[in-house]
Design an enzyme around this catalytic site. Structure first.
Site, mmCIF file in Angstrom:
data_model
loop_
_atom_site.group_PDB
_atom_site.id
_atom_site.type_symbol
_atom_site.label_atom_id
_atom_site.label_comp_id
_atom_site.label_asym_id
_atom_site.label_seq_id
_atom_site.Cartn_x
_atom_site.Cartn_y
_atom_site.Cartn_z
ATOM 1 N N ASP A 1 -4.302 -13.200 2.971
ATOM 2 C CA ASP A 1 -5.609 -12.896 3.535
ATOM 3 C C ASP A 1 -6.771 -13.254 2.613
ATOM 4 O OD1 ASP A 1 -4.772 -10.897 1.840
ATOM 5 O OD2 ASP A 1 -5.054 -9.260 3.265
ATOM 6 N N ASP B 1 -2.782 -10.497 -2.647
ATOM 7 C CA ASP B 1 -3.374 -10.051 -1.393
ATOM 8 C C ASP B 1 -4.846 -9.721 -1.604
ATOM 9 O OD1 ASP B 1 -4.040 -7.895 0.771
ATOM 10 O OD2 ASP B 1 -2.071 -8.628 1.398
ATOM 11 N N HIS C 1 -6.373 -7.262 -0.545
ATOM 12 C CA HIS C 1 -6.496 -5.820 -0.751
ATOM 13 C C HIS C 1 -5.609 -5.365 -1.900
ATOM 14 C CE1 HIS C 1 -7.316 -6.745 3.529
ATOM 15 N NE2 HIS C 1 -8.371 -5.985 3.298
ATOM 16 N N HIS D 1 0.817 -1.216 0.000
ATOM 17 C CA HIS D 1 0.000 0.000 0.000
ATOM 18 C C HIS D 1 0.854 1.271 0.000
ATOM 19 C CE1 HIS D 1 -3.648 -2.242 0.415
ATOM 20 N NE2 HIS D 1 -3.330 -2.732 1.602
#
Length: 253
Positions: A195, A106, A108, A70
């Site tokens: 995740d 991931d 996200h 991120h």
């Protein structure tokens, strides 16, 4: 305070809290004693993993926290301070790889990684992730984001709705791998977020632990020198098992 629409971002305030607004994309990325040492060590470890692969190793795994995907070139966010996967990709380029594919699995979207390479054609960024209309980081990761300038066509987002089954997720992975194969990269970087696991407390995909073995097997069939960089994954009890399953699947294949 963030400098959103109508507020200036070209003058850095003297106030430290105000300066944070210029360099952080959220307020969920706390800093404490040791934060910089941990983040810098993770980036250094990532560069070392890239060096091993550039020198002929088949693969390397960088097991580091905090994660990195991120973080952009000039901002932190999403628990991320330095973008470890981007460090690997650039390090591989610096050490002779003509083209690098970077696959982010991931839950996200790796918004920071996308922003770093968005106008480049020497690093092909591909991401499977939760639909940003409902999932963090919300403001990037849509399918119509395909790159710009020289990078047009070298950014592929495959957003999937919350609750996506393992079968559907692997169909998207196959799309990603097909595009990566066509790119003819010299090396592969995996942002290994774990995740997508069905038991993850903050994510909503449905991969079982055994599915991570299958993931590793499919990545191995790309036949590329590969660096794995740990990203998210918050089911702490199963995190190690899921990581090892990816690596076992890769090695067995």
């Amino acid at each position: 305070v963030w400098p959103v629409r109508s507020l200036r971002s070209d003058v850095e305030p003297d106030n430290f809290v105000a300066r944070l607004g210029l360099y952080s994309m959220d307020n969920g990325t706390p800093m404490a004693a040791g934060t910089w040492a941990a983040a810098k060590s993770g980036a250094d470890g990532s560069a070392s993993a890239a060096a091993r692969v550039a020198q002929g190793a088949r693969a390397a795994f960088c097991c580091t926290r905090p994660p990195g995907h991120h973080a952009g070139s000039d901002f932190m966010g999403g628990y991320c301070f330095l973008n470890n996967a981007a460090v690997v990709a650039q390090s591989l380029r610096n050490q002779g790889a003509r083209r690098v594919a970077l696959l982010d699995v991931d839950y996200h979207h790796g918004n920071g990684t996308q922003s770093i390479f968005y106008d480049r054609d020497d690093v092909f960024f591909v991401s499977l992730h939760g639909d940003p209309r409902t999932e963090y980081p919300f403001y990037l990761g849509h399918a119509d984001e395909v790159g710009e300038g020289k990078g047009t066509g070298y950014n592929l987002n495959l957003p999937l709705p919350a609750g996506t089954s393992a079968a559907t997720w692997f169909e998207a992975l196959e799309q990603a791998c097909t595009r990566i194969a066509g790119y003819q990269a010299d090396a592969l970087v995996i942002s290994l977020g774990l995740d997508a696991f069905e038991g993850d407390p903050i994510s909503r995909f449905a991969l079982a632990s055994s599915d991570f073995t299958r993931l590793g097997e499919r990545l191995a069939r790309l036949g590329l020198p590969t660096v794995f960089v740990l990203e998210g994954g918050y089911a702490a009890a199963e995190l190690g098992t899921n990581a090892v399953n990816v690596l076992d699947g890769f090695e067995q294949a």
